[in-house]
Design an enzyme around this catalytic site. Sequence first.
Site, PDB file in Angstrom:
ATOM      1  N   ARG A 115       0.845  -1.203   0.000  1.00  0.00           N
ATOM      2  CA  ARG A 115       0.000   0.000   0.000  1.00  0.00           C
ATOM      3  C   ARG A 115       0.881   1.255   0.000  1.00  0.00           C
ATOM      4  O   ARG A 115       0.582   2.237  -0.670  1.00  0.00           O
ATOM      5  CB  ARG A 115      -0.933   0.008   1.220  1.00  0.00           C
ATOM      6  CG  ARG A 115      -1.757   1.282   1.291  1.00  0.00           C
ATOM      7  CD  ARG A 115      -2.767   1.267   2.418  1.00  0.00           C
ATOM      8  NE  ARG A 115      -3.453   2.555   2.497  1.00  0.00           N
ATOM      9  CZ  ARG A 115      -4.436   2.825   3.348  1.00  0.00           C
ATOM     10  NH1 ARG A 115      -4.879   1.905   4.162  1.00  0.00           N
ATOM     11  NH2 ARG A 115      -4.991   4.025   3.371  1.00  0.00           N
ATOM     12  N   ASN A 125     -10.855  -4.517  -0.269  1.00  0.00           N
ATOM     13  CA  ASN A 125     -10.707  -3.420  -1.230  1.00  0.00           C
ATOM     14  C   ASN A 125      -9.790  -3.832  -2.376  1.00  0.00           C
ATOM     15  O   ASN A 125      -9.085  -4.817  -2.256  1.00  0.00           O
ATOM     16  CB  ASN A 125     -10.127  -2.194  -0.514  1.00  0.00           C
ATOM     17  CG  ASN A 125     -11.229  -1.314   0.035  1.00  0.00           C
ATOM     18  OD1 ASN A 125     -12.275  -1.176  -0.591  1.00  0.00           O
ATOM     19  ND2 ASN A 125     -11.001  -0.718   1.192  1.00  0.00           N
ATOM     20  N   CYS A 177     -19.375  -2.240   1.107  1.00  0.00           N
ATOM     21  CA  CYS A 177     -18.370  -1.259   1.544  1.00  0.00           C
ATOM     22  C   CYS A 177     -18.889  -0.538   2.780  1.00  0.00           C
ATOM     23  O   CYS A 177     -20.083  -0.252   2.881  1.00  0.00           O
ATOM     24  CB  CYS A 177     -18.143  -0.260   0.411  1.00  0.00           C
ATOM     25  SG  CYS A 177     -17.082   1.117   0.866  1.00  0.00           S
ATOM     26  N   ASP A 178     -17.975  -0.225   3.694  1.00  0.00           N
ATOM     27  CA  ASP A 178     -18.410   0.431   4.932  1.00  0.00           C
ATOM     28  C   ASP A 178     -18.424   1.949   4.860  1.00  0.00           C
ATOM     29  O   ASP A 178     -18.895   2.601   5.773  1.00  0.00           O
ATOM     30  CB  ASP A 178     -17.522  -0.013   6.099  1.00  0.00           C
ATOM     31  CG  ASP A 178     -16.074   0.414   5.912  1.00  0.00           C
ATOM     32  OD1 ASP A 178     -15.719   0.898   4.828  1.00  0.00           O
ATOM     33  OD2 ASP A 178     -15.279   0.244   6.862  1.00  0.00           O
ATOM     34  N   HIS A 197     -17.221   3.852  -3.863  1.00  0.00           N
ATOM     35  CA  HIS A 197     -16.383   5.035  -3.589  1.00  0.00           C
ATOM     36  C   HIS A 197     -16.616   6.127  -4.635  1.00  0.00           C
ATOM     37  O   HIS A 197     -15.736   6.924  -4.916  1.00  0.00           O
ATOM     38  CB  HIS A 197     -14.879   4.674  -3.537  1.00  0.00           C
ATOM     39  CG  HIS A 197     -14.506   3.937  -2.299  1.00  0.00           C
ATOM     40  ND1 HIS A 197     -13.220   3.558  -2.014  1.00  0.00           N
ATOM     41  CD2 HIS A 197     -15.262   3.491  -1.252  1.00  0.00           C
ATOM     42  CE1 HIS A 197     -13.192   2.915  -0.856  1.00  0.00           C
ATOM     43  NE2 HIS A 197     -14.420   2.866  -0.381  1.00  0.00           N
ATOM     44  N   TYR A 219     -15.153  10.060  -1.138  1.00  0.00           N
ATOM     45  CA  TYR A 219     -14.046   9.687  -2.028  1.00  0.00           C
ATOM     46  C   TYR A 219     -14.026  10.496  -3.310  1.00  0.00           C
ATOM     47  O   TYR A 219     -13.018  10.513  -4.015  1.00  0.00           O
ATOM     48  CB  TYR A 219     -14.109   8.190  -2.368  1.00  0.00           C
ATOM     49  CG  TYR A 219     -13.502   7.324  -1.294  1.00  0.00           C
ATOM     50  CD1 TYR A 219     -12.151   6.984  -1.320  1.00  0.00           C
ATOM     51  CD2 TYR A 219     -14.275   6.868  -0.234  1.00  0.00           C
ATOM     52  CE1 TYR A 219     -11.601   6.201  -0.330  1.00  0.00           C
ATOM     53  CE2 TYR A 219     -13.726   6.089   0.763  1.00  0.00           C
ATOM     54  CZ  TYR A 219     -12.387   5.753   0.722  1.00  0.00           C
ATOM     55  OH  TYR A 219     -11.823   4.982   1.708  1.00  0.00           O
ATOM     56  N   ARG A 266      -0.555   7.720   4.136  1.00  0.00           N
ATOM     57  CA  ARG A 266      -1.552   7.066   4.994  1.00  0.00           C
ATOM     58  C   ARG A 266      -1.072   5.674   5.451  1.00  0.00           C
ATOM     59  O   ARG A 266      -1.296   5.285   6.593  1.00  0.00           O
ATOM     60  CB  ARG A 266      -2.874   6.968   4.212  1.00  0.00           C
ATOM     61  CG  ARG A 266      -4.009   6.306   4.955  1.00  0.00           C
ATOM     62  CD  ARG A 266      -4.578   7.169   6.055  1.00  0.00           C
ATOM     63  NE  ARG A 266      -5.496   6.389   6.891  1.00  0.00           N
ATOM     64  CZ  ARG A 266      -5.661   6.546   8.187  1.00  0.00           C
ATOM     65  NH1 ARG A 266      -4.984   7.464   8.836  1.00  0.00           N
ATOM     66  NH2 ARG A 266      -6.506   5.816   8.867  1.00  0.00           N
TER      67      ARG A 266
END
Length: 443
Positions: free
Chosen positions: A93, A147, A169-170, A200, A266, A286
């Site tokens: 990531r 994801n 998706c949360d 998103h 998003y 992040r």
Amino acid sequence: MKKFSVVIAGGGSTFTPGIVLMLLNNLDKFPIRQIKFYDNNAERQQQIADACEIIVKEQAPEIVFVSTTDPQEAFTDIDFVMAHIRVGLYAMREKDEKIPLKYGVIGQETCGPGGIAYGMRSIGGVLELIDYMEKYSPNAWMLNYSNPAAIVAEATRKLRPNSKIINICDMPVGIEERMANAIGLSSRKEIVVRYYGLNHFGWWTDIRDTEGNDLMPKIKAHVKEHGYSLLEEIEESQHTDASWMHTFSKAKELYAVDPDTLPNTYLKYYFYPQDEVAHANPEYTRANEVMAGREKHVFSECNRITAEGTAKGTTLEVDEHASYIVDLARAIAYNTHERMLLIVENQGAVVNFDETAMVEVPCIVGSNGPEPIVQGKIPRFQKGLMEQQVAVEKLVVEAWAEGSYQKLWQALTLSRIVPNARVAREILDDLIEVNKEFWPTLN
């Protein structure tokens, strides 16, 4: 009453203890006889599993707990797979975020080049889980919140069209909680929404209370002024993660672009990508925040529980906001006809849009899965944006399935976040270099 057997795929995730605590909190609604963990990273899973086994023993000793890296053991005799895997972990990531930034392009977990890179890693992992489930427990359902959900959902639609997988998706759940709080309601369960988009990448068009009163004017007034930030947070902003505070307040600029609807947060990456680049620290993204924060905390707390042999006084927290997973499992298990936002094949839910697009819309969920609720025709602005974005997602899946460099380059070129085809190619070549062990070979 039937008790269910659940496997959590991604047992070594930092989110797993919160999910386990949430499941234990909801046993009255969703009784469980067995919780299994499955991961292909034995060492990482072991640390989480040893602590979770103690938690389960202390709170619900009747539940059988199993942790394994063997697919047959994990996927035999289960009713639900709860999947939240991260292929390549946070180390990859970090690369998804930092490589695009070298070219002045935002790197983000699910949007733009970062999301595309992560998608190319996730597809194979999720397909493998489906295949294990179908082999060892053909009647089970997979609830997938791995994801990037949009790319994963398109891959499962195209490559496993008959599989019993629901992608969820949360993020809308979290935003709806904020909307409810902003107007003085105690929970999102007190609102009924209409919404359309891609994952998103969507918009709320109507929000009512359970009696049918229109709540949009009140919520819009709040968002116009504060975005999705809550007033008490604005006063005590030191307690909320800075990057999330920025995201929630940014919603007022997204709202201004189309005041007829309320935006998913998003969209900031697509409408104001240059602001996100300016806001980013290329040395500390992040992924670094998460590794230094949540990851460190969860692993050290799990190791402490294991060493002490008890979870008393633990700082691990129930992931309340993940209770939507129980709602979804219950809807299938008990045919509750719960209304939920899910990612499903369009097939006319958005009337003037690609039938095969994986759209995010409200669905009624019962024992045979989700039935999408028609959201009607959508305006030209959203339709144009969604057509561009769905083309990106479809090209990524085709690139993965065909091993096509050309299609992946086209996907990056088409992303609103990437300024031109030259930059798209430079980013792609860098991403290929670091993803050799995760991506299919591209020709």
